[in-house]
Design a protein around this motif. Structure first.
Motif, PDB file in Angstrom:
ATOM      1  N   ASN A   1       0.867  -1.225   0.062  1.00  0.00           N
ATOM      2  CA  ASN A   1       0.014   0.170   0.098  1.00  0.00           C
ATOM      3  C   ASN A   1       0.865   1.252  -0.152  1.00  0.00           C
ATOM      4  O   ASN A   1       0.499   2.364   0.379  1.00  0.00           O
ATOM      5  N   ASN A   2       2.017   1.270  -0.403  1.00  0.00           N
ATOM      6  CA  ASN A   2       2.740   2.427  -0.969  1.00  0.00           C
ATOM      7  C   ASN A   2       3.313   3.112   0.460  1.00  0.00           C
ATOM      8  O   ASN A   2       3.293   4.208   0.451  1.00  0.00           O
ATOM      9  N   THR A   3       3.490   2.379   1.702  1.00  0.00           N
ATOM     10  CA  THR A   3       3.789   2.964   2.887  1.00  0.00           C
ATOM     11  C   THR A   3       5.281   3.438   2.733  1.00  0.00           C
ATOM     12  O   THR A   3       5.848   4.393   3.077  1.00  0.00           O
ATOM     13  N   LEU A   4       6.022   2.559   1.748  1.00  0.00           N
ATOM     14  CA  LEU A   4       7.393   2.761   1.274  1.00  0.00           C
ATOM     15  C   LEU A   4       7.743   3.184  -0.234  1.00  0.00           C
ATOM     16  O   LEU A   4       7.033   2.595  -0.979  1.00  0.00           O
ATOM     17  N   PRO A   5       8.855   3.953  -0.560  1.00  0.00           N
ATOM     18  CA  PRO A   5       8.876   4.064  -1.839  1.00  0.00           C
ATOM     19  C   PRO A   5       9.358   2.686  -2.420  1.00  0.00           C
ATOM     20  O   PRO A   5      10.023   2.077  -1.765  1.00  0.00           O
ATOM     21  N   LYS A   6       9.038   2.574  -3.664  1.00  0.00           N
ATOM     22  CA  LYS A   6       9.342   1.406  -4.422  1.00  0.00           C
ATOM     23  C   LYS A   6      10.832   1.005  -4.639  1.00  0.00           C
ATOM     24  O   LYS A   6      11.483  -0.069  -4.416  1.00  0.00           O
ATOM     25  N   GLU A   7      11.660   2.214  -4.633  1.00  0.00           N
ATOM     26  CA  GLU A   7      12.991   1.992  -4.737  1.00  0.00           C
ATOM     27  C   GLU A   7      14.029   1.767  -3.439  1.00  0.00           C
ATOM     28  O   GLU A   7      15.079   1.832  -3.293  1.00  0.00           O
ATOM     29  N   ALA A   8      13.085   1.927  -2.263  1.00  0.00           N
ATOM     30  CA  ALA A   8      13.628   1.937  -0.779  1.00  0.00           C
ATOM     31  C   ALA A   8      14.565   0.501  -0.769  1.00  0.00           C
ATOM     32  O   ALA A   8      14.302  -0.375  -1.077  1.00  0.00           O
ATOM     33  N   GLU A   9      15.567   0.788  -0.028  1.00  0.00           N
ATOM     34  CA  GLU A   9      16.414  -0.560   0.491  1.00  0.00           C
ATOM     35  C   GLU A   9      16.113  -0.731   2.122  1.00  0.00           C
ATOM     36  O   GLU A   9      15.963   0.108   2.540  1.00  0.00           O
ATOM     37  N   LEU A  10      15.875  -2.067   2.035  1.00  0.00           N
ATOM     38  CA  LEU A  10      15.240  -2.564   3.413  1.00  0.00           C
ATOM     39  C   LEU A  10      16.403  -3.159   4.342  1.00  0.00           C
ATOM     40  O   LEU A  10      16.807  -4.417   3.611  1.00  0.00           O
ATOM     41  N   ILE A  11      16.585  -2.976   5.325  1.00  0.00           N
ATOM     42  CA  ILE A  11      17.208  -3.752   6.223  1.00  0.00           C
ATOM     43  C   ILE A  11      16.424  -4.282   7.377  1.00  0.00           C
ATOM     44  O   ILE A  11      16.034  -3.335   8.289  1.00  0.00           O
ATOM     45  N   VAL A  12      15.952  -5.463   7.429  1.00  0.00           N
ATOM     46  CA  VAL A  12      15.052  -5.920   8.330  1.00  0.00           C
ATOM     47  C   VAL A  12      16.065  -6.519   9.510  1.00  0.00           C
ATOM     48  O   VAL A  12      16.871  -7.156   9.475  1.00  0.00           O
ATOM     49  N   LEU A  13      15.583  -5.918  10.788  1.00  0.00           N
ATOM     50  CA  LEU A  13      16.317  -6.475  11.923  1.00  0.00           C
ATOM     51  C   LEU A  13      15.392  -7.425  12.890  1.00  0.00           C
ATOM     52  O   LEU A  13      14.251  -7.412  12.861  1.00  0.00           O
ATOM     53  N   GLU A  14      16.255  -8.380  13.223  1.00  0.00           N
ATOM     54  CA  GLU A  14      15.490  -9.536  13.868  1.00  0.00           C
ATOM     55  C   GLU A  14      16.142 -10.119  15.292  1.00  0.00           C
ATOM     56  O   GLU A  14      17.358  -9.963  15.276  1.00  0.00           O
ATOM     57  N   ASN A  15      15.577 -10.718  15.867  1.00  0.00           N
ATOM     58  CA  ASN A  15      16.111 -11.692  16.787  1.00  0.00           C
ATOM     59  C   ASN A  15      15.884 -13.048  16.181  1.00  0.00           C
ATOM     60  O   ASN A  15      14.619 -13.458  16.206  1.00  0.00           O
ATOM     61  N   SER A  16      17.010 -14.094  16.220  1.00  0.00           N
ATOM     62  CA  SER A  16      16.553 -15.259  15.432  1.00  0.00           C
ATOM     63  C   SER A  16      17.260 -16.129  16.387  1.00  0.00           C
ATOM     64  O   SER A  16      18.373 -16.348  16.779  1.00  0.00           O
ATOM     65  N   LYS A  17      16.667 -17.563  16.458  1.00  0.00           N
ATOM     66  CA  LYS A  17      16.958 -18.802  17.391  1.00  0.00           C
ATOM     67  C   LYS A  17      18.364 -18.818  16.992  1.00  0.00           C
ATOM     68  O   LYS A  17      18.786 -19.187  15.685  1.00  0.00           O
ATOM     69  N   SER A  18      19.118 -18.934  18.008  1.00  0.00           N
ATOM     70  CA  SER A  18      20.633 -19.218  17.857  1.00  0.00           C
ATOM     71  C   SER A  18      20.835 -20.744  17.938  1.00  0.00           C
ATOM     72  O   SER A  18      20.163 -21.652  18.423  1.00  0.00           O
ATOM     73  N   PHE A  19      21.869 -21.080  16.960  1.00  0.00           N
ATOM     74  CA  PHE A  19      22.075 -22.559  16.959  1.00  0.00           C
ATOM     75  C   PHE A  19      23.984 -22.687  17.208  1.00  0.00           C
ATOM     76  O   PHE A  19      24.497 -21.608  17.392  1.00  0.00           O
ATOM     77  N   SER A  20      24.273 -23.696  17.326  1.00  0.00           N
ATOM     78  CA  SER A  20      25.576 -23.994  17.643  1.00  0.00           C
ATOM     79  C   SER A  20      26.618 -23.151  16.539  1.00  0.00           C
ATOM     80  O   SER A  20      27.724 -22.733  16.908  1.00  0.00           O
TER      81      SER A  20
END
Ligand SMILES: [Zn+2]
Length: 373
Positions: free
Chosen positions: A220-239
């Motif tokens: 719904n055009n919240t962001l310009p189509k040309e934007a670059e996105l860096i999604v930040l997460e906390n993700s399950k740690s493995f060995s």
């Protein structure tokens, strides 16, 4: 510890202790609005779905870079009031069913009141494996008075605290990322910062029930189509992705892989930071333990990468004790993530073509092409 780091840890402790659930992120939203109000150079705009966009006032490039984090965490939402001491509540998020038996919970009323209770039984089930969408009966002692429909009920866990290098908290996923995004954005958008990129923050809703806020923003055009996105997460740690070994440039998740070009650029930048400071560590992994919003944005056509923090007791599941437990991350990983984001945001005038894998291969080709003859 520097004053700056102390401030970033304060926000980490404050944010990860806020009760939140998919569709009920209002307490986090209020915190972020207060944060933005104190910074005259920051412009905050909610989109039509309640996702929040923060940018520097006056910024209007066509290719901004966004730090993206979601504001919800697996939790219950009250759906029905029952006689005397019980309510029915829907669980919103991915937690396995065996963790619910007699688990202790706490209800947060809109009037500031809290009530402690227990999960007494499952009333209805949506999915055979995990509890997302299931209805549970919650039993309060001595009574449920003051609990209302729409209230958030979370696991009854320790207040956020730091012990050594570890943060223990109810909701690192993903409020630690909200804290990191705002910390980095706050540094980059200080009036004294010059020559930075047009960095913005997007804070989304309802990630834990299938990227609902992210998909709404992307379509719904919240962001310009040309934007670059860096999604930040906390993700399950493995060995092979240990807690404390640095933030992780996540190349993909359980469902898809992300932008090779942007992921390569981020890895180059992280490598350069490490070349200058051997104490800075980072990792590059797939992290297939779950899926994240980068999959949703990438599927909607956005150039998307992901950086995550390795997380212990993912979604509050302690796999040793099989009990609900605080989530845990490394505080030095958190500071490393903020540092990396600040460097990414300050790579202003750097032409992205110079940082592509193809241009690196071309330089090598020119050096060695005579060997082909
Ligand atoms: Zn999650």
């Amino acid at each position: 510890m520097t004053r700056k780091n102390k401030q970033h840890e304060k926000w980490l402790l404050e944010l990860t202790g806020i009760p939140t659930a998919a569709g009920c992120e209002h307490r986090v939203i209020d915190w972020v609005k207060r944060w933005a109000r104190k910074r005259p150079s920051v412009f905050l705009r909610p989109d039509q779905f309640g996702n929040l966009e923060l940018r520097r006032r006056g910024s209007r490039s066509t290719r901004p870079i966004y730090f993206v984090a979601h504001m919800d965490h697996p939790a219950f939402v009250v759906t029905q009031l029952k006689p005397s001491d019980r309510v029915a509540a829907e669980f919103r998020g991915g937690v396995r069913k065996e963790y619910f038996t007699n688990a202790k919970v706490i209800a947060y009323g809109s009037n500031g009141l809290t009530r402690k209770g227990l999960v007494s039984k499952r009333l209805a089930q949506q999915h055979p494996d995990h509890a997302c969408g299931d209805q549970y009966e919650i039993h309060f002692k001595p009574q449920a008075a003051g609990v209302s429909i729409g209230d958030v009920i979370t696991w009854d866990l320790t207040d956020p605290h730091i012990c050594g290098d570890r943060l223990y908290t109810a909701a690192a996923d993903n409020l630690a990322s909200v804290a990191a995004a705002l910390s980095a954005f706050g540094e980059i958008s200080k009036p004294s910062s010059v020559n930075t990129r047009d960095v913005r923050v997007l804070l989304t809703r309802c990630e834990e029930i299938g990227f609902v806020g992210a998909f709404a923003a992307a379509s719904n055009n919240t962001l310009p189509k040309e934007a670059e996105l860096i999604v930040l997460e906390n993700s399950k740690s493995f060995s092979d992705s240990p807690i404390g070994a640095g933030p992780i440039i996540r190349v993909g998740d359980r469902l898809s892989t992300f932008s090779p070009h942007l992921t390569y650029q981020l890895s180059q930048i992280a490598g350069e930071v490490q070349a200058k400071d051997k104490k800075f560590t980072w990792q590059r992994r797939l992290m297939p333990g779950g899926a994240c919003e980068a999959t949703a944005f990438q599927a909607c056509g956005y150039d998307t990468a992901c950086i995550c923090l390795p997380l212990g007791n993912y979604h509050n599941m302690n796999e040793q004790s099989h009990r609900i437990a605080p989530e845990t991350i490394s505080v030095s990983d958190y500071h490393g993530l903020i540092r990396l984001l600040c460097v990414i945001g300050s790579q202003a005038r750097r032409r992205s073509d110079d940082m592509s894998l193809k241009s690196s291969l071309a330089r090598n080709f020119n050096r060695h092409k005579t060997k082909l003859i």
